[in-house]
Design a protein around this motif. Structure first.
Motif, PDB file in Angstrom:
ATOM      1  N   GLU A 180       0.824  -1.201   0.000  1.00 45.89           N
ATOM      2  CA  GLU A 180       0.000   0.000   0.000  1.00 45.89           C
ATOM      3  C   GLU A 180       0.861   1.255   0.000  1.00 45.89           C
ATOM      4  N   ARG A 181       1.928   1.204   0.777  1.00 45.97           N
ATOM      5  CA  ARG A 181       2.786   2.365   0.871  1.00 45.97           C
ATOM      6  C   ARG A 181       3.405   2.685  -0.489  1.00 45.97           C
ATOM      7  N   ALA A 182       3.898   1.618  -1.133  1.00 43.95           N
ATOM      8  CA  ALA A 182       4.528   1.826  -2.441  1.00 43.95           C
ATOM      9  C   ALA A 182       3.514   2.358  -3.449  1.00 43.95           C
ATOM     10  N   ARG A 183       2.305   1.823  -3.394  1.00 43.71           N
ATOM     11  CA  ARG A 183       1.285   2.246  -4.348  1.00 43.71           C
ATOM     12  C   ARG A 183       0.936   3.713  -4.117  1.00 43.71           C
ATOM     13  N   HIS A 184       0.752   4.024  -2.847  1.00 42.50           N
ATOM     14  CA  HIS A 184       0.374   5.390  -2.516  1.00 42.50           C
ATOM     15  C   HIS A 184       1.462   6.366  -2.958  1.00 42.50           C
ATOM     16  N   ALA A 185       2.697   5.975  -2.676  1.00 43.54           N
ATOM     17  CA  ALA A 185       3.811   6.850  -3.034  1.00 43.54           C
ATOM     18  C   ALA A 185       3.840   7.081  -4.544  1.00 43.54           C
ATOM     19  N   ALA A 186       3.680   5.991  -5.306  1.00 41.88           N
ATOM     20  CA  ALA A 186       3.764   6.119  -6.763  1.00 41.88           C
ATOM     21  C   ALA A 186       2.572   6.899  -7.312  1.00 41.88           C
ATOM     22  N   LEU A 187       1.403   6.668  -6.733  1.00 43.20           N
ATOM     23  CA  LEU A 187       0.204   7.325  -7.254  1.00 43.20           C
ATOM     24  C   LEU A 187       0.208   8.817  -6.983  1.00 43.20           C
ATOM     25  N   SER A 188       0.930   9.221  -5.932  1.00 44.41           N
ATOM     26  CA  SER A 188       0.889  10.652  -5.628  1.00 44.41           C
ATOM     27  C   SER A 188       2.083  11.403  -6.209  1.00 44.41           C
ATOM     28  N   THR A 189       2.867  10.708  -7.027  1.00 45.89           N
ATOM     29  CA  THR A 189       4.000  11.385  -7.650  1.00 45.89           C
ATOM     30  C   THR A 189       3.754  11.531  -9.142  1.00 45.89           C
ATOM     31  N   ALA A 190       3.760  12.750  -9.616  1.00 45.43           N
ATOM     32  CA  ALA A 190       3.549  12.976 -11.045  1.00 45.43           C
ATOM     33  C   ALA A 190       4.775  12.506 -11.824  1.00 45.43           C
ATOM     34  N   LEU A 191       4.580  12.185 -13.096  1.00 39.06           N
ATOM     35  CA  LEU A 191       5.713  11.765 -13.914  1.00 39.06           C
ATOM     36  C   LEU A 191       6.699  12.934 -14.031  1.00 39.06           C
ATOM     37  N   PRO A 192       7.974  12.656 -13.958  1.00 42.11           N
ATOM     38  CA  PRO A 192       8.961  13.734 -13.998  1.00 42.11           C
ATOM     39  C   PRO A 192       9.061  14.347 -15.399  1.00 42.11           C
ATOM     40  N   THR A 193       9.603  15.549 -15.464  1.00 38.06           N
ATOM     41  CA  THR A 193       9.669  16.233 -16.754  1.00 38.06           C
ATOM     42  C   THR A 193      10.807  15.709 -17.629  1.00 38.06           C
ATOM     43  N   ASP A 194      11.636  14.828 -17.068  1.00 31.22           N
ATOM     44  CA  ASP A 194      12.671  14.257 -17.946  1.00 31.22           C
ATOM     45  C   ASP A 194      12.129  13.043 -18.697  1.00 31.22           C
ATOM     46  N   ASN A 195      10.830  12.791 -18.523  1.00 26.09           N
ATOM     47  CA  ASN A 195      10.174  11.714 -19.259  1.00 26.09           C
ATOM     48  C   ASN A 195      10.258  12.010 -20.759  1.00 26.09           C
ATOM     49  N   LYS A 196      10.542  10.965 -21.530  1.00 26.42           N
ATOM     50  CA  LYS A 196      10.699  11.177 -22.975  1.00 26.42           C
ATOM     51  C   LYS A 196       9.434  11.697 -23.618  1.00 26.42           C
ATOM     52  N   GLY A 197       8.295  11.225 -23.099  1.00 19.49           N
ATOM     53  CA  GLY A 197       7.021  11.694 -23.640  1.00 19.49           C
ATOM     54  C   GLY A 197       6.853  13.177 -23.424  1.00 19.49           C
ATOM     55  N   PHE A 198       7.311  13.641 -22.268  1.00 23.57           N
ATOM     56  CA  PHE A 198       7.195  15.067 -21.968  1.00 23.57           C
ATOM     57  C   PHE A 198       7.940  15.891 -23.005  1.00 23.57           C
ATOM     58  N   LYS A 199       9.125  15.418 -23.354  1.00 20.34           N
ATOM     59  CA  LYS A 199       9.930  16.166 -24.329  1.00 20.34           C
ATOM     60  C   LYS A 199       9.230  16.241 -25.682  1.00 20.34           C
ATOM     61  N   MET A 200       8.594  15.119 -26.069  1.00 22.42           N
ATOM     62  CA  MET A 200       7.884  15.128 -27.354  1.00 22.42           C
ATOM     63  C   MET A 200       6.713  16.092 -27.305  1.00 22.42           C
ATOM     64  N   MET A 201       6.066  16.159 -26.150  1.00 22.47           N
ATOM     65  CA  MET A 201       4.913  17.051 -26.030  1.00 22.47           C
ATOM     66  C   MET A 201       5.365  18.515 -25.991  1.00 22.47           C
ATOM     67  N   ALA A 202       6.517  18.729 -25.373  1.00 22.49           N
ATOM     68  CA  ALA A 202       7.027  20.102 -25.272  1.00 22.49           C
ATOM     69  C   ALA A 202       7.234  20.701 -26.657  1.00 22.49           C
ATOM     70  N   LYS A 203       7.557  19.828 -27.629  1.00 19.94           N
ATOM     71  CA  LYS A 203       7.755  20.294 -29.001  1.00 19.94           C
ATOM     72  C   LYS A 203       6.534  21.027 -29.537  1.00 19.94           C
ATOM     73  N   PHE A 204       5.363  20.631 -29.019  1.00 18.14           N
ATOM     74  CA  PHE A 204       4.132  21.279 -29.486  1.00 18.14           C
ATOM     75  C   PHE A 204       3.638  22.326 -28.502  1.00 18.14           C
ATOM     76  N   GLY A 205       4.545  22.788 -27.682  1.00 19.51           N
ATOM     77  CA  GLY A 205       4.201  23.901 -26.812  1.00 19.51           C
ATOM     78  C   GLY A 205       3.625  23.502 -25.478  1.00 19.51           C
ATOM     79  N   PHE A 206       3.742  22.216 -25.135  1.00 18.69           N
ATOM     80  CA  PHE A 206       3.189  21.794 -23.846  1.00 18.69           C
ATOM     81  C   PHE A 206       4.134  22.190 -22.718  1.00 18.69           C
ATOM     82  N   LYS A 207       3.563  22.764 -21.666  1.00 23.73           N
ATOM     83  CA  LYS A 207       4.352  23.109 -20.486  1.00 23.73           C
ATOM     84  C   LYS A 207       3.777  22.404 -19.270  1.00 23.73           C
ATOM     85  N   GLN A 208       4.653  22.217 -18.269  1.00 24.23           N
ATOM     86  CA  GLN A 208       4.201  21.605 -17.013  1.00 24.23           C
ATOM     87  C   GLN A 208       3.001  22.383 -16.478  1.00 24.23           C
TER      88      GLN A 208
END
Lengths: 304, 770
Positions: A53-81
């Motif tokens: 439960e602790r691990a699940r809770h911890a993971a569920l309450s943490t947003a994906l980091p901005t070094d995520n590769k998907g984030f970089k692809m989205m940033a190309k189209f003007g997406f910001k945090q």
């Protein structure tokens, strides 16, 4: 994120162990041995569940980091945090919350339990606060308790008197037939308590009756011949009358009245009785006119 | 042959009909040849050709997008079928009479005028209004797609609905299913060049759009059951919103069964709305005075109370899943028998209903309620205990009482822990209303909600979350990229998902090498999008020839695309488990499934496959379906020149190769054993998981790939196979970049493996010197 229910959760927060900066070889060996032992030990079911439960809770309450590769692809189209997707106005920014249901409790049971618990906690808190701020010695406290008890009794009595006098004046036969909202807030409590009692009784009855029914459903054959009284007697009235809705409904007026100090409530009733019915609570007598000749005054002390 | 065809082309005149004639002629030509050249004119099957001028005249006088209901009615009245020219059957006439009683027929003119005026139309019709069967036909008579060589498409969220509605409409139009009216669902296409009305799943239309961005084959597209907000319908709406700008000749109708249609209107630039009332009766709603401690028990109690005290009428109880439903059925049955024996209540028959139930058993719910036990006795009743499939997809007449505990199993997806699972969750207010409405189909009914009115108001959300918010979007993103939509950030969805969901999907596709670092489709990605599969499965299939086992991986992919193949009936679990052990491969469930499939395909089993499946506790239906899926996938592979090959079974690497190929697709679904216990940890998300109890895996597997992460009261991984850490590092080095691992145990272990691998490599290099 200024929501009150998103306060940091201290129960599941993890605290890093402060590691000593320098570690001798012996210390390190000891630590590694300890860690290895920890690892090899079979964990109990409860421990595992808690860990899961602790691990699940911890993971569920943490947003994906901005070094995520998907984030970089989205940033190309003007997406910001902090942006949302799409073109609609209030698109969601957070994934849908996951809640696991572990039992078969019906809808509303959990929040009902929470509400009751909260109420109890608040009550306890209030009491604790009161006794703390006043810092009374035992005798003083005792005196206070007695005074409160007496006030409570006075309140009840005055309410009853008011209800009776009101009933005599308006010629209502059964005060329980009146919807709660229409009863004067000064003595609405009385009617409410009676209703609650009634409901409890009825529920008990229904429960009992249900068991009976289950065993001997013979009774159910002559539906048509039952009149309302029979139904009531057999507890088979399923459409619970409006009184229950009444009880479910929120009553801010009554809440407000209840939140007044006891003394003030008694005063209000006493004043009301005098103004409306020329009745002095302390004399226990109904006078003929507004002059109320023979009544020593408006306070209890004056009647001593 | 050529000469004959030319003859017919001429005699048929010009125009779009010629295409049809050619195709039909080809068929009859072959016939003639094989029969030794019977003269065309005497062929009874072609008698209708002589009538052709007449019926084309009839519709030819119609002016496209300017017809009236009166014209259409006359054409419908026959005597010849306006679309085929064949005489109309008497059956057609009697169905036609019924059809004209449907509520939508009252507003045919109103519909036509709005349809003609506007490019987009929102149509609201409650269940029972006849919209799904009638509106597409109304469109046919005005849009006249056959005159332009186009089609009308009508999408359905479910395969079964697409098939059964197409069947029904083919009967209504007096044509053969698959000819003028057809359907298309994943792995099955029942259409012909003659088809002018095509029912299809929304997913199929989406796939078609991948190769035909503007959907040029269609002149009108109808999105039915849009209120269900399936993933594919939502994507299609976003897509079509753009297509209608490029194709002014395309008409779009959004059909919904609920009144929140204003949301659709707003989304489609205030398109006009037409609402047709359904045929419903009032439903009285009852709430419980206090929250229930146990909703299942409360439900059973309520059902029995209704049976004992309420007048005639069938009961529909909503529960959440197969196990709960079967259990409830058993209990209700027992108690109802007792009520009948001892209390003189009428007989009651209980039927379960859920998606995985075989169709034959699903059909049973339509059996009428039993008669009284003795003539003149209390009437019998049926009770259906169902998942939420009875909420919208199936209409059961005769239901008068609905019992609604307020829960259903809903798919959830969370990109943070990458879990896609079915969870029991409270339903929405809209769902609750839909459920209550089921009681009023035949006459006024009652709905018993097992929660308080206050809880209904406060605890239930307004609308069920659309699927796009509750799904992993990896395959959707791949489809959209293939559709030529690059800017997914600003793609105009009705309810855009959380940004992290898109982020995760892009990342997963990048690791699978379907997208490059810029987010553009790679050749592998293009190829993967050809397969109607999850990207991980598609990539596994495409790369399998590198591991010399594409035949086996093809079978496995098919097996993973169908429902559970193992059957484990409650009353015979032990025997079922023994049978499963016969196929068990100690290294994993994937290999075990493959063993079952190979056994199923053996000559011995094929002698009587049904019996064989029954004896071995595997699902005949699922295996048959897998067979079909395999065939379809094989065609796609052949079309794309992906080689089919196997490692010889005697080779000791036979199973190892399959396990390696698994890693090539599922390297992101790997767990490592945690310490020495039974517990595992998923490698990157650090979730503690247990092996699902159904696994056959022997316990000494330190690393496993899994097919599913299931969230129940515990975290489970299901369908697992043991793998080696060397393979992970070798096959997916990008994903297994050690710096990206937070979990120290996993990282250390991988580090050790890496060091070992490097040492071996060095040793191998230096070996030749000796």
């Amino acid at each position: 994120m200024a929501h009150s229910d998103e306060e940091e959760d201290y129960m599941t927060m993890t605290f890093e162990d402060p590691k000593p900066k320098y570690e001798t070889s012996l210390q390190r060996a000891a630590r590694e041995r300890r860690e290895a032992e920890d690892r090899s030990r079979q964990k109990s079911k409860a421990e595992l569940k808690e860990e899961e439960e602790r691990a699940r809770h911890a993971a569920l309450s943490t947003a994906l980091p901005t070094d995520n590769k998907g984030f970089k692809m989205m940033a190309k189209f003007g997406f910001k945090q902090g942006d949302a997707l799409g073109k609609s106005e209030n698109a969601r920014k957070e994934p849908i919350h996951i809640s696991l249901k572990e039992d078969r409790s019906g809808i509303g049971l959990e929040s009902e339990k929470k509400r009751k618990f909260r109420e109890r906690m608040e009550q306890a808190e209030r009491e604790a606060k009161r006794s703390k701020t006043q810092e009374l010695d035992y005798r003083e406290a005792q005196r206070q308790r007695l005074k409160e008890k007496k006030l409570e009794a006075d309140l009840k009595k005055a309410q009853r008197a008011a209800e009776r006098l009101h009933g005599e004046k308006e010629k209502t036969e059964d005060p329980d037939k009146i919807p709660l909202k229409n009863i004067n807030v000064l003595w609405r409590d009385l009617a409410r308590e009676r209703l609650e009692e009634l409901r409890e009784k009825k529920e008990k009855h229904q429960l009992l009756n249900h068991r009976l029914n289950k065993r001997s459903p013979v009774f159910n054959d002559e539906d048509d011949e039952e009149d309302a009284d029979d139904k009531l007697a057999l507890g088979r009235e399923d459409a619970v009358p409006l009184v229950d809705d009444d009880l479910e409904e929120e009553d801010p007026e009554l809440e407000e009245f209840r939140s007044l100090p006891l003394e003030e409530r008694v005063q209000k009733l006493v004043a009301f009785l005098r103004d409306e019915y020329h009745y002095c609570y302390w004399c226990g007598h109904k006078y003929d006119d507004a002059n109320m000749d023979g009544c020593p005054g408006t306070t209890e002390e004056e009647h001593d | 042959m050529m000469a004959k065809r030319a003859d017919y082309d001429e005699s048929d005149g010009s125009g779009p009909r010629s295409k049809r004639v050619k195709t039909e002629l080809n068929g009859s030509d072959n016939n003639n040849n094989s029969n030794g050249g019977t003269p065309m004119e005497s062929n009874p099957y072609l008698a209708h050709w002589n009538e052709e001028p007449r019926h084309t005249d009839r519709l030819a006088s119609f002016k496209r997008h300017a017809t009236t209901s009166k014209q259409a009615r006359e054409a419908e009245d026959g005597p010849l079928n306006p679309f085929t020219g064949r005489p109309l059957s008497s059956r057609y006439m009697s169905i036609l009479k019924q059809r004209r009683d449907l509520p939508v027929h009252q507003q045919r003119d109103e519909f036509l005028s709005l349809y003609q005026q506007s490019q987009i139309l929102v149509f609201v019709g409650e269940t029972g209004s006849g919209k799904t069967t009638q509106i597409p036909q109304f469109v046919l008579f005005d849009d006249l797609p056959h005159l332009n060589g186009k089609m009308v498409a009508c999408t359905q969220p479910r395969r079964v609905a697409a098939m059964s509605v197409a069947q029904r409409v083919a009967e209504e139009m007096d044509v053969n299913l698959g000819e003028e009216v057809g359907y298309s669902i994943r792995f099955e296409d029942k259409t012909s060049p003659n088809t002018i009305l095509k029912y299809m799943t929304d997913g199929m239309l989406l796939r078609e759009a991948m190769n035909d961005h503007d959907l040029t084959r269609y002149s009108t597209i109808i999105l039915d059951e849009a209120h269900e907000r399936t993933l594919a319908t939502d994507i299609l709406m976003g897509l079509l919103k753009e297509v209608v700008l490029r194709r002014k000749d395309l008409k779009l109708i959004i059909m919904s069964a609920t009144l929140d249609a204003t949301k659709f209107q707003k989304y489609f630039h205030d398109a006009p709305l037409l609402a047709v009332p359904g045929r419903t009766h009032p439903v009285e709603i009852f709430y419980t005075p206090a929250p229930e401690r146990d909703y299942v028990e409360a439900a059973l109690r309520t059902v029995l109370q209704i049976h004992a005290t309420e007048p005639e009428g069938d009961i529909l109880l909503f529960l959440t899943g197969e196990e709960e439903i079967e259990d409830a059925c058993r209990k209700i049955n027992l108690e109802a028998q007792e009520l009948q024996r001892e209390g003189g209540a009428g007989p009651m028959v209980v039927y379960p209903l859920y998606g995985t139930l075989p169709p034959a058993q699903q059909q049973k719910i339509f059996t009428p309620a039993p008669p009284p036990a003795t003539p003149g006795g209390r009437p019998g009743r049926k009770c259906i205990v169902s998942t939420n499939i009875a909420e919208t997809s199936l209409t059961i007449d005769g239901i008068v009482y609905v019992v609604d505990p307020g829960f259903s199993k809903q798919k959830v997806y969370n990109p943070r822990i990458r879990v896609e699972s079915l969870l029991v969750s409270p339903i929405s207010k809209a769902s609750a209303q839909q459920r209550a409405g089921r009681a009023g189909r035949t006459r006024p009914g009652k709905c018993f909600r097992l929660y308080t009115e206050a809880a209904f108001k406060k605890e239930l959300i307004e609308q069920t979350y659309p699927e796009v918010l509750r799904s992993n979007l990896a395959s959707t993103v791949l489809e959209l990229k293939k559709l030529g939509i690059d800017d997914l950030v600003h793609f105009d969805l009705m309810d855009p998902p959380a940004p992290e969901t898109l982020m995760r999907a892009l990342e997963e596709l990048n690791y699978l090498a379907c997208l490059d670092d810029e987010g553009d489709l790679t050749p592998l990605g293009k190829l993967a999008s050809e397969f109607p599969l999850d990207p991980a499965l598609a990539v596994m299939l495409i790369t399998s020839p590198e591991f010399y086992c594409s035949n086996e991986i093809l079978s496995l992919t098919a097996l993973l695309s169908v429902p559970q193949i193992f059957v484990r009936p409650a009353n015979n679990r032990k025997r079922a488990d023994e049978m499963k052990d016969l196929f068990a491969h100690p290294q994993g469930d994937h290999l075990t499934m493959l063993n079952v499939y190979h056994a199923f395909k053996s000559d011995a089993a094929q002698e009587n496959p049904k019996q064989w499946c029954h004896d071995h506790f595997v699902s005949y239906r699922a295996l048959q379906q897998a067979d079909n899926v395999r065939l379809q996938l094989k065609r796609i592979m052949e079309r794309n020149e992906i080689e089919l090959m196997s490692t010889p079974f005697e080779n000791k690497k036979y199973y190892e190769n399959i396990r390696r190929a698994l890693v090539a697709g599922f390297f992101m679904q790997v767990a490592k054993r945690d310490g020495s216990g039974k517990s595992y940890v998923t490698v990157k998300d650090d979730q503690n998981v247990l092996l699902h109890p159904s696994t056959v895996l022997a316990e000494d597997s330190e690393w496993v790939v899994y097919n599913e992460f299931v969230l129940t009261t515990k975290n489970y991984i299901r369908t697992v196979t043991s793998v080696k850490p060397e393979w992970l590092l070798d096959i997916a080095p990008n994903y297994y970049d050690l710096d990206t691992f937070k979990n120290t145990d996993v990282r250390k272990s991988l580090q050790r493996t890496l060091t070992k691998m490097e040492r071996e490599k060095a040793a191998n290099k230096s070996r030749p010197r000796y």
